[in-house]
Design an enzyme around this catalytic site. Structure first.
Site, PDB file in Angstrom:
ATOM      1  N   GLY A 241       0.820  -1.219   0.000  1.00  0.00           N
ATOM      2  CA  GLY A 241       0.000   0.000   0.000  1.00  0.00           C
ATOM      3  C   GLY A 241       0.845   1.256   0.000  1.00  0.00           C
ATOM      4  CB  ALA A 272       2.395   0.804 -10.573  1.00  0.00           C
ATOM      5  CG  ASP A 274       5.297   7.412 -13.211  1.00  0.00           C
ATOM      6  OD1 ASP A 274       5.989   7.890 -12.291  1.00  0.00           O
ATOM      7  OD2 ASP A 274       5.781   6.808 -14.178  1.00  0.00           O
TER       8      ASP A 274
HETATM    9  O1  KDG Z   1       8.104   5.447 -13.901  1.00  0.00           O
HETATM   10  C1  KDG Z   1       8.117   4.877 -15.192  1.00  0.00           C
HETATM   11  C2  KDG Z   1       9.275   5.445 -15.938  1.00  0.00           C
HETATM   12  O2  KDG Z   1      10.425   4.950 -15.346  1.00  0.00           O
HETATM   13  C3  KDG Z   1       9.293   5.073 -17.375  1.00  0.00           C
HETATM   14  O3  KDG Z   1       8.160   5.557 -18.033  1.00  0.00           O
HETATM   15  C4  KDG Z   1      10.476   5.565 -18.126  1.00  0.00           C
HETATM   16  O4  KDG Z   1      10.875   7.778 -17.406  1.00  0.00           O
HETATM   17  C5  KDG Z   1      11.277   6.661 -17.523  1.00  0.00           C
HETATM   18  C6  KDG Z   1      12.614   6.329 -17.108  1.00  0.00           C
HETATM   19  O5  KDG Z   1      13.466   7.160 -17.313  1.00  0.00           O
HETATM   20  O6  KDG Z   1      12.854   5.275 -16.561  1.00  0.00           O
END
Ligand code: KDG
Length: 334
Positions: A241, A272, A274
């Site tokens: 959580g 997830a 984000d």
């Molecule tokens: O949180 C997801 C991101 O890690 C992915 O979309 C790609 O921005 C990114 C990264 O630099 O890892």
């Protein structure tokens, strides 16, 4: 006008179409990703007015990014095309267990070449916003991108907007020892810091590596960040959580914790965090009770891990409400 602004590198993410090691992946699905863009799309799907600041290359992938973000309703006026520089690309495997292998092709990308001028060109967007969201990824891609984030934070603070930081430490871009001083200095100017327990613990100085950080007490880790300045610290605990640590009415720290929404089968965990952040910011902007914000974040995260790609499962307002009402039972037909 956008109420929320975010700045970063929106990439093309090529996700292996089958599970297993990257070296064995025969084909890839072309998706759009990037932590800040994921948050922007998450907020737009919840009906928020959100602007994205950045750069894409003058190439087909830049077009894909622009079409996708615009199609999602994100204000892209400050997402400009840079001639002569490529759009960043990442290639990643799909896995059920263990860390996911990623290849980045983002050195010299259009976004890595942006500097404070991209923010100054969007000055109206910043002066009108109520919330700026940044992550630890953009300062890691180049010194000029780090300066752009600094400038964005400066302008948002001048406008009295809330600044939130998702620590998002990416060891493929920089080491913990390089990341920690930058992220501590950034956290100092934010009202909200979010992160996984390992990241929060490392930036708080309670662990030397992300592996060690995973075993630290979440409240102690959050208090370590609060000591830097932010009033609200949210620790994302995955299947455990999420927890928020903030000052209670008497000034003493209080914790609120919401359990995760059980997910019977995690299809793809990337994005997830984000999704959580987008739903949490949406509720925070609405002055919702802290527990409600944590629950919304957990539900959005659960929706994303159930689909492949960072953006696919980001819920609309109706989907999020339905998920919160029904839990994760897959047997409900609406
Ligand atoms: O949180 C997801 C991101 O890690 C992915 O979309 C790609 O921005 C990114 C990264 O630099 O890892």
């Amino acid at each position: 006008m956008a109420e929320i602004v975010t700045i970063g590198e929106c990439l093309i993410s090529l996700v292996a179409s089958t599970r297993g090691p990257l070296a064995e992946a025969p084909s890839f699905i072309r998706t759009v990703a990037g932590a800040e863009a994921n948050v922007a799309v998450g907020l737009a799907r919840l009906g928020r007015k959100v602007a994205y600041v950045g750069r894409v290359g003058d190439d087909a992938f830049g077009l894909v990014v622009l079409r996708r973000l615009r199609g999602e309703g994100v204000d892209c006026d400050a997402l400009a095309v840079t001639p002569g520089a490529p759009t960043g690309v990442m290639i990643r495997e799909l896995r059920d267990v263990g860390p996911m292998e990623v290849i980045y092709h983002r050195a010299g990308s259009a976004a890595s070449r942006m500097g404070p001028e991209v923010v100054d060109a969007a000055i109206r967007t910043f002066s009108d916003c109520r919330w700026l969201h940044v992550t630890g990824i953009t300062p890691a891609i180049s010194a000029s991108a780090a300066a752009a984030v600094e400038r964005a934070v400066e302008l948002a603070r001048e406008a009295d907007a809330v600044v939130s930081l998702d620590l998002n430490i990416r060891r493929r871009l920089w080491s913990e020892s390089a990341a920690v001083p930058v992220l501590r200095a950034l956290a100092d100017r934010c009202r909200v810091v979010l992160g996984g327990l390992d990241e929060v613990a490392v930036v708080a100085g309670l662990a030397g590596t992300l592996e060690e950080g995973a075993d630290v007490d979440p409240e102690a880790a959050a208090d370590g960040i609060r000591a830097l300045g932010p009033g609200r610290v949210v620790v994302k605990l995955g299947a455990g959580g999420a927890l928020e640590r903030r000052a209670g009415p008497d000034g003493l720290p209080v914790s609120l914790r919401a359990p995760a929404l059980p997910v019977p089968h995690v299809v793809d965990p990337v994005g997830a965090g984000d999704a959580f952040t987008a739903a949490w910011i949406d509720r925070a902007l609405a002055d919702a009770e802290p527990l409600e914000a944590l629950r919304a974040g957990n539900a959005a995260g659960a929706a994303v891990v159930s689909t492949v790609g960072d953006l696919t499962g980001l819920p609309t307002r109706r989907e999020l409400d339905a998920l919160l009402a029904a839990g994760s039972r897959p047997d409900t037909i609406r």
